[in-house]
Design a protein around this motif. Structure first.
Motif, PDB file in Angstrom:
ATOM      1  N   VAL A  41       0.845  -1.192   0.000  1.00 50.35           N
ATOM      2  CA  VAL A  41       0.000   0.000   0.000  1.00 50.35           C
ATOM      3  C   VAL A  41       0.879   1.240   0.000  1.00 50.35           C
ATOM      4  CG1 VAL A  41      -1.981  -1.064   1.131  1.00 50.35           C
ATOM      5  CG2 VAL A  41      -0.160  -0.081   2.525  1.00 50.35           C
ATOM      6  N   SER A  42       0.298   2.340  -0.484  1.00 50.31           N
ATOM      7  CA  SER A  42       1.067   3.585  -0.566  1.00 50.31           C
ATOM      8  C   SER A  42       0.897   4.451   0.666  1.00 50.31           C
ATOM      9  CB  SER A  42       0.646   4.375  -1.813  1.00 50.31           C
ATOM     10  OG  SER A  42      -0.739   4.692  -1.741  1.00 50.31           O
ATOM     11  N   ARG A  43      -0.177   4.195   1.462  1.00 50.46           N
ATOM     12  CA  ARG A  43      -0.399   4.976   2.679  1.00 50.46           C
ATOM     13  C   ARG A  43      -1.217   4.189   3.678  1.00 50.46           C
ATOM     14  NH1 ARG A  43      -5.478   8.000   2.304  1.00 50.46           N
ATOM     15  NH2 ARG A  43      -4.594   9.486   3.782  1.00 50.46           N
ATOM     16  N   VAL A  44      -1.069   4.570   4.959  1.00 42.65           N
ATOM     17  CA  VAL A  44      -1.853   3.966   6.045  1.00 42.65           C
ATOM     18  C   VAL A  44      -2.706   5.072   6.646  1.00 42.65           C
ATOM     19  CG1 VAL A  44      -1.806   2.795   8.276  1.00 42.65           C
ATOM     20  CG2 VAL A  44      -0.088   2.223   6.533  1.00 42.65           C
ATOM     21  N   GLU A  45      -4.014   4.937   6.506  1.00 44.24           N
ATOM     22  CA  GLU A  45      -4.952   5.956   7.004  1.00 44.24           C
ATOM     23  C   GLU A  45      -5.578   5.485   8.308  1.00 44.24           C
ATOM     24  OE1 GLU A  45      -9.295   7.797   5.755  1.00 44.24           O
ATOM     25  OE2 GLU A  45      -7.938   7.098   4.184  1.00 44.24           O
ATOM     26  N   VAL A  46      -5.610   6.362   9.311  1.00 44.59           N
ATOM     27  CA  VAL A  46      -6.173   6.035  10.624  1.00 44.59           C
ATOM     28  C   VAL A  46      -7.443   6.853  10.826  1.00 44.59           C
ATOM     29  CG1 VAL A  46      -5.804   6.064  13.116  1.00 44.59           C
ATOM     30  CG2 VAL A  46      -3.906   5.496  11.583  1.00 44.59           C
ATOM     31  N   THR A  47      -8.528   6.181  11.211  1.00 43.90           N
ATOM     32  CA  THR A  47      -9.797   6.870  11.475  1.00 43.90           C
ATOM     33  C   THR A  47     -10.359   6.426  12.820  1.00 43.90           C
ATOM     34  OG1 THR A  47     -11.171   5.168  10.412  1.00 43.90           O
ATOM     35  CG2 THR A  47     -10.302   6.930   9.000  1.00 43.90           C
ATOM     36  N   GLY A  48     -11.245   7.259  13.374  1.00 46.45           N
ATOM     37  CA  GLY A  48     -11.934   6.913  14.615  1.00 46.45           C
ATOM     38  C   GLY A  48     -11.201   7.308  15.878  1.00 46.45           C
ATOM     39  N   ASN A  49      -9.942   7.684  15.756  1.00 47.20           N
ATOM     40  CA  ASN A  49      -9.173   8.050  16.950  1.00 47.20           C
ATOM     41  C   ASN A  49      -9.529   9.456  17.411  1.00 47.20           C
ATOM     42  OD1 ASN A  49      -7.835   8.723  14.422  1.00 47.20           O
ATOM     43  ND2 ASN A  49      -6.182   9.594  15.700  1.00 47.20           N
ATOM     44  N   GLN A  50      -9.573   9.637  18.730  1.00 43.66           N
ATOM     45  CA  GLN A  50      -9.863  10.953  19.302  1.00 43.66           C
ATOM     46  C   GLN A  50      -8.723  11.444  20.185  1.00 43.66           C
ATOM     47  OE1 GLN A  50     -13.881  11.491  20.907  1.00 43.66           O
ATOM     48  NE2 GLN A  50     -14.497   9.571  19.938  1.00 43.66           N
ATOM     49  N   ARG A  51      -8.277  10.571  21.097  1.00 45.44           N
ATOM     50  CA  ARG A  51      -7.199  10.970  22.007  1.00 45.44           C
ATOM     51  C   ARG A  51      -5.837  10.467  21.542  1.00 45.44           C
ATOM     52  NH1 ARG A  51      -7.430   8.028  25.737  1.00 45.44           N
ATOM     53  NH2 ARG A  51      -9.238   6.740  25.256  1.00 45.44           N
ATOM     54  N   VAL A  52      -5.813   9.285  20.968  1.00 49.70           N
ATOM     55  CA  VAL A  52      -4.544   8.681  20.567  1.00 49.70           C
ATOM     56  C   VAL A  52      -4.145   9.221  19.196  1.00 49.70           C
ATOM     57  CG1 VAL A  52      -3.296   6.527  20.200  1.00 49.70           C
ATOM     58  CG2 VAL A  52      -5.187   6.605  21.844  1.00 49.70           C
ATOM     59  N   ASP A  53      -2.929   9.736  19.107  1.00 50.19           N
ATOM     60  CA  ASP A  53      -2.444  10.319  17.864  1.00 50.19           C
ATOM     61  C   ASP A  53      -2.335   9.255  16.766  1.00 50.19           C
ATOM     62  OD1 ASP A  53      -1.065  12.757  16.555  1.00 50.19           O
ATOM     63  OD2 ASP A  53       0.376  11.132  16.247  1.00 50.19           O
ATOM     64  N   ALA A  54      -2.651   9.665  15.527  1.00 49.52           N
ATOM     65  CA  ALA A  54      -2.619   8.723  14.397  1.00 49.52           C
ATOM     66  C   ALA A  54      -1.231   8.135  14.196  1.00 49.52           C
ATOM     67  CB  ALA A  54      -3.094   9.430  13.122  1.00 49.52           C
TER      68      ALA A  54
END
Length: 271
Positions: A41-54
């Motif tokens: 993959v060319s990138r790793v996208e993080v979703t749903g996090n609020q307090r924990v940094d991506a």
């Protein structure tokens, strides 16, 4: 066919860890495959996090952009994220050239509060529960803490104490946990009944044991407390009493207490 598209096309055939069981997880879903040809993959996208940094979440997993990975790497990534104890749900999917990591964070406890308690102070109840400020919140721990508070009251002879809870949402995934306590009345012993005794009267045997029926003096003496350990010790006192009076084969068949919820009083039967 490109490696990435092959990776996704095999998902329905294998469906690795469609429901991965991890302690504390509310639900875990992710799609992965086992294929001979690894994906990139060319990138790793993080979703749903609020307090924990991506970036912190990305650092927990071994899958990196431009680096080939397999289904076992996704499996390891899910386990690593759950292993942090920060997430109640984790989903990892490959969408085109992007690896999407979707997380649901556990709520964090801001304060633990007690209301309605007088016989037990806040610090005594705080020591009894597992939920603490800055700890992660879970319903399982809350349910366990309710029982722990009730147990603390049973130790001071208030078996009918009732505990309810409130969860106050503060935003930013933080909550205050409130334990509302109805301490109830002091549990008493209505009667102590001896069954099977003939050589000695029930009144005489009552003098031998330490458990006593509730009376106006009990408020001072505190000798009318129903306690299973105390009742077991009373059985030994009875055995010694009978042995010393020539009854070497004496035995207590049973010694039980039954609580009447309506009156909050025990009836003790010693056979």
């Amino acid at each position: 066919m490109k490696a990435a598209s092959k990776f996704m096309s095999a998902a329905s055939a294998v469906a690795l860890s469609a429901a991965l069981v991890v302690p504390g997880a509310l639900a875990v879903q992710f799609v992965a495959t086992s294929v001979a040809e690894a994906a990139v993959v060319s990138r790793v996208e993080v979703t749903g996090n609020q307090r924990v940094d991506a970036d912190t979440i990305r650092n927990y997993i071994s899958i990196k952009p431009g680096k080939a990975f397999s289904s076992s790497d996704i499996d390891d990534a899910v386990k690593a994220l759950f292993g942090t104890g920060l997430f109640s749900d984790v989903q990892i999917n490959q969408v085109g050239s992007t690896l999407v990591v979707k997380v649901s964070e556990y709520k964090v406890v801001n304060q633990v509060l007690f209301q309605g308690n007088k016989k037990l102070k806040d610090n005594a109840l705080q020591a009894a529960v597992q939920l603490k400020p800055r700890a992660t919140f879970s319903q399982q721990t809350l349910d366990s803490d309710v029982e722990a508070v009730k147990a603390a009251y049973r130790r001071i002879w208030r078996d009918d104490a009732a505990v309810t809870t409130q969860i106050m949402e503060l935003g930013d995934n933080r909550v205050n946990v409130v334990f509302n306590v109805n301490e109830g009345g002091r549990t008493q012993i209505a009667s102590i009944n001896f069954v099977g005794n003939s050589a000695y009267s029930s009144r005489r045997l009552s003098d031998v044991i330490n458990t006593k029926r509730s009376s106006w003096l009990s408020f001072v003496l505190r000798d009318d407390v129903y306690d299973e350990d105390k009742l077991r010790a009373d059985q030994e006192l009875l055995r010694r009493f009978y042995y010393n009076h020539g009854y070497a084969d004496f035995q207590v068949v049973s010694a039980v207490g039954e609580l009447d919820d309506a009156t909050n009083k025990y009836t003790v039967a010693i056979t």
